[in-house]
Design an enzyme around this catalytic site. Structure first.
Site, PDB file in Angstrom:
ATOM      1  N   TYR A 295     -42.344  23.580  12.001  1.00 26.23           N
ATOM      2  CA  TYR A 295     -43.014  22.727  11.016  1.00 26.23           C
ATOM      3  C   TYR A 295     -42.307  22.745   9.664  1.00 26.23           C
ATOM      4  CZ  TYR A 295     -46.398  23.200  14.722  1.00 26.23           C
ATOM      5  OH  TYR A 295     -46.982  23.233  15.948  1.00 26.23           O
TER       6      TYR A 295
ATOM      7  N   PRO B 185     -47.235  26.657  23.141  1.00 26.01           N
ATOM      8  CA  PRO B 185     -46.820  27.216  21.859  1.00 26.01           C
ATOM      9  C   PRO B 185     -45.726  26.403  21.176  1.00 26.01           C
ATOM     10  CG  PRO B 185     -45.765  28.395  23.643  1.00 26.01           C
ATOM     11  CD  PRO B 185     -46.691  27.397  24.281  1.00 26.01           C
ATOM     12  N   GLY B 186     -45.847  26.275  19.869  1.00 26.55           N
ATOM     13  CA  GLY B 186     -44.763  25.719  19.070  1.00 26.55           C
ATOM     14  C   GLY B 186     -44.220  26.841  18.203  1.00 26.55           C
TER      15      GLY B 186
ATOM     16  N   CYS C 268     -39.955  16.122  -8.370  1.00 21.40           N
ATOM     17  CA  CYS C 268     -40.702  15.842  -9.593  1.00 21.40           C
ATOM     18  C   CYS C 268     -42.187  15.919  -9.328  1.00 21.40           C
ATOM     19  CB  CYS C 268     -40.299  14.492 -10.156  1.00 21.40           C
ATOM     20  SG  CYS C 268     -38.612  14.584 -10.751  1.00 21.40           S
ATOM     21  N   GLU C 269     -42.605  17.097  -9.042  1.00 20.95           N
ATOM     22  CA  GLU C 269     -43.967  17.437  -8.701  1.00 20.95           C
ATOM     23  C   GLU C 269     -43.901  18.953  -8.612  1.00 20.95           C
ATOM     24  OE1 GLU C 269     -46.644  16.466  -4.881  1.00 20.95           O
ATOM     25  OE2 GLU C 269     -45.464  14.815  -5.625  1.00 20.95           O
TER      26      GLU C 269
ATOM     27  N   GLY D 276     -51.763  28.380  19.208  1.00 19.15           N
ATOM     28  CA  GLY D 276     -52.355  28.930  17.996  1.00 19.15           C
ATOM     29  C   GLY D 276     -51.982  30.374  17.753  1.00 19.15           C
TER      30      GLY D 276
HETATM   31  C1  LIG Z   1     -49.494  21.432  17.457  1.00 18.04           C
HETATM   32  C2  LIG Z   1     -50.028  21.669  18.792  1.00 18.04           C
HETATM   33  C3  LIG Z   1     -49.686  22.830  19.498  1.00 18.04           C
HETATM   34  C4  LIG Z   1     -48.801  23.923  18.933  1.00 18.04           C
HETATM   35  O1  LIG Z   1     -49.412  24.745  17.982  1.00 18.04           O
HETATM   36  P1  LIG Z   1     -48.633  26.024  17.399  1.00 18.04           P
HETATM   37  O2  LIG Z   1     -49.549  26.605  16.409  1.00 18.04           O
HETATM   38  O3  LIG Z   1     -47.357  25.544  16.807  1.00 18.04           O
HETATM   39  O4  LIG Z   1     -48.330  26.933  18.519  1.00 18.04           O
HETATM   40  C5  LIG Z   1     -50.171  22.929  20.786  1.00 18.04           C
HETATM   41  N1  LIG Z   1     -50.959  21.979  21.342  1.00 18.04           N
HETATM   42  C6  LIG Z   1     -51.311  20.856  20.683  1.00 18.04           C
HETATM   43  C7  LIG Z   1     -52.156  19.839  21.353  1.00 18.04           C
HETATM   44  C8  LIG Z   1     -50.868  20.670  19.390  1.00 18.04           C
HETATM   45  O5  LIG Z   1     -51.247  19.558  18.724  1.00 18.04           O
END
Ligand SMILES: *Cc1c(COP(=O)(O)O)cnc(C)c1O
Length: 414
Positions: A363, A267-268, A335-336, A225
Site C-alpha cells: 500500500y 494476505p497482502g 504543498c500540504e 488482516g
Molecule cells: C485488501 C484486501 C485483502 C488484503 O488485506 P491485507 O491487510 O493487505 O492482508 C484481502 N482481501 C480483500 C477482499 C481485500 O480487500
C-alpha cells in the site's frame, strides 16, 4: 521489520540511487518467499490456499514471482483480474471480490473464467436470474465484528459497506433457493492489521456456523488482516498460533460438514510489506523555532500511509548510521502538510543523506499519485542476488500523455 536479506549500507544505497535515481522503491523477493513459506508452514495441518491480495503491491513482476511460489490471486477490480491473467495466474486461481461494482463487471469476470465473491443481495439476485446454477458463486459475509488497526481499514463492523450482513441470511437463502444458486464458498475480510488471534477465531466461528446451511461449499475464505511489525520489537499477529488454532477449528468443522473443504487466506501486507524499502534523499534541513525538519525528495504523493492511516514507518539514515542522534520531523515536498515522522530520533541527517523507509512494500507505490505534477519513482526487484529494474521512473511526458490539448477561438471568449 528489518529482516530484509539485503544488507543495507551507505555503499549499496548510493550505488542504487546513482543507477536508478532517487526516490526509489526496492523489493526483496527473499522476504516475500520467506513470508509465503511461513504462512504455508503455519497452516500445514489443513488444506489451505493462499491468494495474494494484488492491490497491496501492483507490479506484474511481483505478481509473477508470487504466482511461481504457488499462490493464487485476490482481485478487487476487473482491471486487476486482467492484469493477473496477464501475469500468468490461471483463471481458476483468481478470486474476484469487489465492492460497489455493477453487474457488468461481475459478468466480465465470469466470462474470463474467474471465480466471484458477491457482497450484496441485489447483485446476487440479478446473477441468479441470469445464470441460475450454471455459475458457482461465493458470498462475502459481514460478521459485524470490530477489528483492524484504523477505521479506514476496518471492514467488518456494523456500519461497514462490505459484505452481506449475517442478519440477512434468511433473505439470502430465499434468493439462493428461488434461483437454485450454487453457493460454493463463504468469504469474510474484517479489516487490516488485526493483532489478536482471538478476533480471527471469533470471525471464523461465525462463518463456520453459517456454513452448515450451504450444502455445496468448496471453500471458506477468511480474508486477511494479519498485522506485521512496523517498529523494532513491534508485535505482529502470531501466525503460528493462529494456524494451529484455525486448522483445529476448520478440520473439526469439515468433519461435521461431512466433506473436506479448502481454507483460503488473502494476505497482502503479510507477504509484501516488509519486503519493501523506500529510498529518499534529504534535500533540506530546516531549523524552526520549535522543530528541526528534514525535507526529502518525496511526499504523500508517493507514500501516503503515514498521513492517511497514521502509520509508523521506521526510518534509517543509511548515509550516516553512526552519526549523533538528533530529533527530527521528516516531511515531504508536497504543498500540504505531509509528515512522515514526528519527533523521530535519527543519526544526524545532512543534506544529501539517503533515508530508508521500511515496510514500504504494501500500500505504498500502489497508492501513489502524480499530485503536484510529481513523477512516480522507479521500482527495483532484488532477485537471485541482483537488482532488476521493474518500473522505470516517469518522465515529464508521462504527465502530458493522457491529456488532450484542445484549441479554441480566444476571440469568442466573453
Ligand atoms: C485488501 C484486501 C485483502 C488484503 O488485506 P491485507 O491487510 O493487505 O492482508 C484481502 N482481501 C480483500 C477482499 C481485500 O480487500
Amino acid at each position: 521489520m528489518d529482516q530484509t536479506s539485503i544488507v543495507w549500507s551507505s555503499e549499496n544505497a548510493e550505488a542504487l540511487v546513482t543507477e536508478f535515481g532517487s526516490p526509489l522503491f526496492v523489493y526483496d523477493t527473499v522476504v516475500i518467499e520467506r513470508q509465503y513459506k511461513r504462512l504455508r508452514q503455519a497452516f500445514n495441518r489443513c488444506a489451505t490456499r493462499i491468494h495474494f491480495a494484488g492491490k497491496s503491491l501492483s507490479n506484474v513482476n511481483i505478481w509473477k514471482f508470487i504466482q511461481q511460489l504457488g499462490a493464487g490471486f485476490d482481485a478487487v477490480s476487473i482491471e486487476e483480474v486482467k492484469l493477473a491473467l496477464h501475469a500468468g495466474f490461471d483463471p481458476r486461481e483468481i478470486l474476484f471480490t469487489p465492492n460497489s461494482v455493477g453487474l457488468a463487471e461481475y459478468e466480465e469476470a465470469i466470462r474470463l473464467g474467474v471465480h466471484i465473491n458477491v457482497d450484496n443481495l441485489s447483485i446476487l439476485e440479478e446473477l441468479g436470474a441470469i445464470y441460475g446454477d450454471r455459475v458457482p458463486i461465493g458470498i462475502r459475509i459481514n460478521p459485524h465484528i470490530l477489528a483492524g488497526g484504523n477505521h479506514k481499514i476496518s471492514t467488518g463492523h456494523i456500519d461497514s459497506k462490505f459484505g452481506i450482513s449475517v442478519h440477512q441470511m434468511r433473505h439470502l437463502h430465499r434468493i439462493v433457493d428461488h434461483y437454485g444458486l450454487r453457493i460454493d464458498g463463504l468469504h469474510m475480510h474484517t479489516g487490516s492489521e488485526i493483532l489478536d488471534v482471538q478476533v480471527f477465531l471469533t470471525g471464523a466461528q461465525i462463518l463456520l456456523d453459517l456454513a452448515m446451511d450451504f450444502p455445496h461449499l468448496e471453500y471458506i475464505d477468511f480474508g486477511s488482516g494479519f498485522k506485521v511489525a512496523y517498529k523494532p520489537n513491534d508485535l505482529e499477529t502470531d501466525i503460528e498460533e493462529l494456524g494451529e488454532k484455525m486448522c483445529g477449528l476448520f478440520n473439526e468443522f469439515c468433519e461435521n460438514y461431512g466433506r473436506e473443504l479448502e481454507l483460503i487466506f488473502e494476505p497482502g501486507k503479510f507477504l509484501v510489506s516488509e519486503a519493501g524499502t523506500f529510498l529518499t534523499t534529504s534535500q533540506v534541513i530546516k531549523q524552526t523555532t520549535s522543530t528541526v525538519f528534514v525535507g526529502v525528495d518525496s511526499g504523500l504523493n508517493h507514500f501516503i500511509r503515514p498521513m492517511f492511516y497514521d502509520s509508523y514507518h521506521h526510518i534509517d539514515n543509511l548515509s550516516n548510521p553512526d552519526g549523533k542522534q538528533r530529533i527530527y520531523s521528516v516531511v515531504g515536498y508536497i504543498c500540504e502538510t505531509d509528515t512522515f515522522a514526528w519527533d523521530r530520533p535519527l543519526p544526524e541527517v545532512r543534506q544529501g543523506d539517503i533515508l530508508a523507509f521500511r515496510n514500504a512494500g504494501a500500500y505504498v507505490m500502489s497508492m501513489a499519485s502524480n499530485y503536484n505534477s510529481r513523477l512516480l519513482p522507479a521500482e527495483v526487484m532484488y532477485i537471485n542476488g541482483e537488482y532488476r529494474l521493474i518500473r522505470r521512473r516517469q518522465e515529464l511526458n508521462d504527465l502530458l500523455r493522457d491529456q488532450i490539448e484542445i484549441e479554441w477561438n480566444q476571440n469568442a471568449l466573453s
